[in-house]
Design a protein around this motif. Structure first.
Motif, PDB file in Angstrom:
ATOM      1  N   GLU A  34       0.830  -1.214   0.000  1.00 30.00           N
ATOM      2  CA  GLU A  34       0.000   0.000   0.000  1.00 30.00           C
ATOM      3  C   GLU A  34       0.860   1.257   0.000  1.00 30.00           C
ATOM      4  N   GLU A  35       1.984   1.243   0.722  1.00 27.84           N
ATOM      5  CA  GLU A  35       2.877   2.405   0.751  1.00 27.84           C
ATOM      6  C   GLU A  35       3.589   2.594  -0.590  1.00 27.84           C
ATOM      7  N   VAL A  36       3.943   1.479  -1.221  1.00 21.37           N
ATOM      8  CA  VAL A  36       4.606   1.560  -2.532  1.00 21.37           C
ATOM      9  C   VAL A  36       3.644   2.095  -3.583  1.00 21.37           C
ATOM     10  N   PHE A  37       2.376   1.640  -3.547  1.00 18.27           N
ATOM     11  CA  PHE A  37       1.396   2.131  -4.513  1.00 18.27           C
ATOM     12  C   PHE A  37       1.092   3.613  -4.280  1.00 18.27           C
ATOM     13  N   MET A  38       1.132   4.038  -3.030  1.00 18.03           N
ATOM     14  CA  MET A  38       0.962   5.470  -2.741  1.00 18.03           C
ATOM     15  C   MET A  38       2.125   6.273  -3.321  1.00 18.03           C
ATOM     16  N   ALA A  39       3.343   5.718  -3.207  1.00 15.65           N
ATOM     17  CA  ALA A  39       4.516   6.383  -3.774  1.00 15.65           C
ATOM     18  C   ALA A  39       4.408   6.459  -5.293  1.00 15.65           C
ATOM     19  N   LEU A  40       3.940   5.361  -5.902  1.00 21.70           N
ATOM     20  CA  LEU A  40       3.738   5.367  -7.353  1.00 21.70           C
ATOM     21  C   LEU A  40       2.674   6.377  -7.758  1.00 21.70           C
ATOM     22  N   ILE A 199      17.010   6.991 -13.830  1.00 24.54           N
ATOM     23  CA  ILE A 199      16.380   6.172 -12.788  1.00 24.54           C
ATOM     24  C   ILE A 199      17.407   5.774 -11.741  1.00 24.54           C
ATOM     25  N   GLY A 200      18.626   5.467 -12.192  1.00 25.88           N
ATOM     26  CA  GLY A 200      19.683   5.107 -11.252  1.00 25.88           C
ATOM     27  C   GLY A 200      19.952   6.207 -10.241  1.00 25.88           C
ATOM     28  N   GLU A 201      19.915   7.454 -10.683  1.00 30.09           N
ATOM     29  CA  GLU A 201      20.107   8.573  -9.750  1.00 30.09           C
ATOM     30  C   GLU A 201      18.987   8.608  -8.718  1.00 30.09           C
ATOM     31  N   GLN A 202      17.745   8.346  -9.157  1.00 31.34           N
ATOM     32  CA  GLN A 202      16.616   8.339  -8.222  1.00 31.34           C
ATOM     33  C   GLN A 202      16.739   7.214  -7.200  1.00 31.34           C
ATOM     34  N   LEU A 203      17.245   6.049  -7.641  1.00 28.01           N
ATOM     35  CA  LEU A 203      17.479   4.959  -6.693  1.00 28.01           C
ATOM     36  C   LEU A 203      18.530   5.357  -5.666  1.00 28.01           C
ATOM     37  N   TYR A 204      19.574   6.013  -6.145  1.00 29.84           N
ATOM     38  CA  TYR A 204      20.641   6.463  -5.246  1.00 29.84           C
ATOM     39  C   TYR A 204      20.113   7.482  -4.239  1.00 29.84           C
ATOM     40  N   LEU A 205      19.299   8.430  -4.702  1.00 26.30           N
ATOM     41  CA  LEU A 205      18.739   9.441  -3.804  1.00 26.30           C
ATOM     42  C   LEU A 205      17.768   8.809  -2.804  1.00 26.30           C
ATOM     43  N   SER A 206      17.015   7.802  -3.247  1.00 26.15           N
ATOM     44  CA  SER A 206      16.102   7.101  -2.336  1.00 26.15           C
ATOM     45  C   SER A 206      16.873   6.438  -1.208  1.00 26.15           C
ATOM     46  N   LYS A 207      18.040   5.901  -1.543  1.00 24.52           N
ATOM     47  CA  LYS A 207      18.884   5.287  -0.514  1.00 24.52           C
ATOM     48  C   LYS A 207      19.440   6.336   0.440  1.00 24.52           C
ATOM     49  N   ILE A 208      19.907   7.451  -0.120  1.00 19.84           N
ATOM     50  CA  ILE A 208      20.497   8.516   0.702  1.00 19.84           C
ATOM     51  C   ILE A 208      19.486   9.074   1.704  1.00 19.84           C
ATOM     52  N   TYR A 209      18.256   9.310   1.216  1.00 18.78           N
ATOM     53  CA  TYR A 209      17.224   9.924   2.062  1.00 18.78           C
ATOM     54  C   TYR A 209      16.328   8.898   2.752  1.00 18.78           C
ATOM     55  N   ALA A 213       9.945   3.460   0.282  1.00 17.30           N
ATOM     56  CA  ALA A 213       8.771   3.338  -0.592  1.00 17.30           C
ATOM     57  C   ALA A 213       9.101   3.800  -2.008  1.00 17.30           C
ATOM     58  N   ASP A 214       9.844   4.900  -2.122  1.00 18.65           N
ATOM     59  CA  ASP A 214      10.251   5.376  -3.444  1.00 18.65           C
ATOM     60  C   ASP A 214      11.205   4.393  -4.115  1.00 18.65           C
ATOM     61  N   LEU A 215      12.084   3.793  -3.314  1.00 20.65           N
ATOM     62  CA  LEU A 215      13.013   2.792  -3.846  1.00 20.65           C
ATOM     63  C   LEU A 215      12.250   1.629  -4.464  1.00 20.65           C
ATOM     64  N   PHE A 216      11.227   1.137  -3.767  1.00 21.26           N
ATOM     65  CA  PHE A 216      10.406   0.048  -4.290  1.00 21.26           C
ATOM     66  C   PHE A 216       9.615   0.508  -5.512  1.00 21.26           C
ATOM     67  N   ALA A 217       9.110   1.744  -5.479  1.00 18.18           N
ATOM     68  CA  ALA A 217       8.323   2.260  -6.603  1.00 18.18           C
ATOM     69  C   ALA A 217       9.172   2.345  -7.872  1.00 18.18           C
ATOM     70  N   TRP A 218      10.400   2.831  -7.747  1.00 13.43           N
ATOM     71  CA  TRP A 218      11.289   2.906  -8.907  1.00 13.43           C
ATOM     72  C   TRP A 218      11.688   1.510  -9.378  1.00 13.43           C
ATOM     73  N   THR A 219      11.830   0.579  -8.441  1.00 17.81           N
ATOM     74  CA  THR A 219      12.169  -0.801  -8.812  1.00 17.81           C
ATOM     75  C   THR A 219      11.040  -1.440  -9.616  1.00 17.81           C
ATOM     76  N   ILE A 220       9.801  -1.209  -9.184  1.00 18.36           N
ATOM     77  CA  ILE A 220       8.651  -1.720  -9.935  1.00 18.36           C
ATOM     78  C   ILE A 220       8.608  -1.099 -11.324  1.00 18.36           C
ATOM     79  N   THR A 221       8.938   0.182 -11.416  1.00 15.03           N
ATOM     80  CA  THR A 221       8.985   0.860 -12.719  1.00 15.03           C
ATOM     81  C   THR A 221       9.997   0.190 -13.644  1.00 15.03           C
ATOM     82  N   ILE A 222      11.166  -0.141 -13.103  1.00 17.24           N
ATOM     83  CA  ILE A 222      12.206  -0.816 -13.905  1.00 17.24           C
ATOM     84  C   ILE A 222      11.711  -2.169 -14.391  1.00 17.24           C
ATOM     85  N   ILE A 223      11.056  -2.927 -13.509  1.00 20.65           N
ATOM     86  CA  ILE A 223      10.550  -4.255 -13.873  1.00 20.65           C
ATOM     87  C   ILE A 223       9.524  -4.149 -15.001  1.00 20.65           C
ATOM     88  N   VAL A 224       8.609  -3.193 -14.877  1.00 16.90           N
ATOM     89  CA  VAL A 224       7.570  -3.010 -15.901  1.00 16.90           C
ATOM     90  C   VAL A 224       8.193  -2.607 -17.237  1.00 16.90           C
TER      91      VAL A 224
END
Length: 240
Positions: A34-40, A199-209, A213-224
């Motif tokens: 639910e948190e990941v879908f909210m982030a998406l 997208i890689g930069e967004q994954l890196y920023l998600s880790k830093i901050y 939820a954003d990390l999972f959302a970007w990961t789902i985006t990559i999979i799709v």
């Protein structure tokens, strides 16, 4: 019935994910669906999200297409000229064996991070397509080739009528393998190089901050995106 079964399997694993999130109870370690879908839902309407997607999509698809074409040409040349096959064999083996991280670091030293994902994907795809193309040519029915030689069938017709059917399953297999790996290696290169607007930069920023939820959302985006690219390209190959 097939789609109902797939939907049921998807719902089952979403339920497992939801339960795991409730058991862990630490959103920094594992967030629920639910948190990941909210982030998406927050990311999808944003123009910045789509600019980021198009940036990575352009680099990774360009690198894949260039590598696929280069691998086919090299594989065809290696089949036609045995000496050429021996000549490039060490280079192809090197491209296959060297870790992606090593390529990324070397590329960062010489060319920076702007087109990093394109280069890494290009280098990754070539050996996969090369070996599959070579195997496809070598699996061609010898009786057909002898018949073509006896009746002096032109090289163009041999390629389309004899070699193409033999090559198709090998090229489809190469595409199915290399597209997924292209997204994995391409995004990994973007993370290591912190490529601006990717997208890689967004994954890196998600880790830093610590935005799990954003990390999972970007990961789902990559999979799709990976799945869509695979379906589109293999569909085109099968039609051809």
């Amino acid at each position: 019935m097939k789609y109902i079964r797939k939907a049921g399997i998807l719902l089952f694993w979403l339920a497992v994910w939801f339960a795991a999130g409730r058991i862990v109870e630490n959103s920094l370690v594992l967030v629920g669906p639910e948190e990941v879908f909210m982030a998406l839902g927050r990311l999808l309407p944003s123009s910045a999200f789509w600019k980021t997607v198009w940036c990575s999509l352009g680099h990774i698809v360009s690198g894949f297409l260039a590598g696929f074409l280069a691998g086919m040409l090299l594989g065809g040349a290696a089949y036609r000229f045995p000496f050429f096959r021996e000549l490039i064999s060490p280079v192809i083996s090197l491209m296959k064996a060297v870790p992606v991280a090593s390529f990324v670091i070397l590329a960062l030293i010489f060319m920076g991070s702007k087109n990093l994902a394109l280069l890494i994907v290009f280098l990754l795809v070539i050996p996969i397509v090369y070996y599959n193309t070579l195997s496809g040519f070598q699996s061609t029915d010898r009786d057909f080739l002898e018949m073509a030689q006896v009746f002096r069938i032109p090289a163009g017709k041999r390629l389309t009528g004899i070699y193409r059917p033999a090559l198709r399953p090998f090229l489809v297999s190469a595409a199915q393998t290399s597209i997924g790996m292209s997204w994995k290696s391409g995004v990994a290169a973007e993370v290591i190089g912190v490529s601006a607007g990717s997208i890689g930069e967004q994954l890196y920023l998600s880790k830093i901050y610590l935005e799990t939820a954003d990390l999972f959302a970007w990961t789902i985006t990559i999979i799709v995106l990976s799945m869509l690219c695979e379906k589109a390209f293999t569909g085109i190959l099968k039609m051809l």
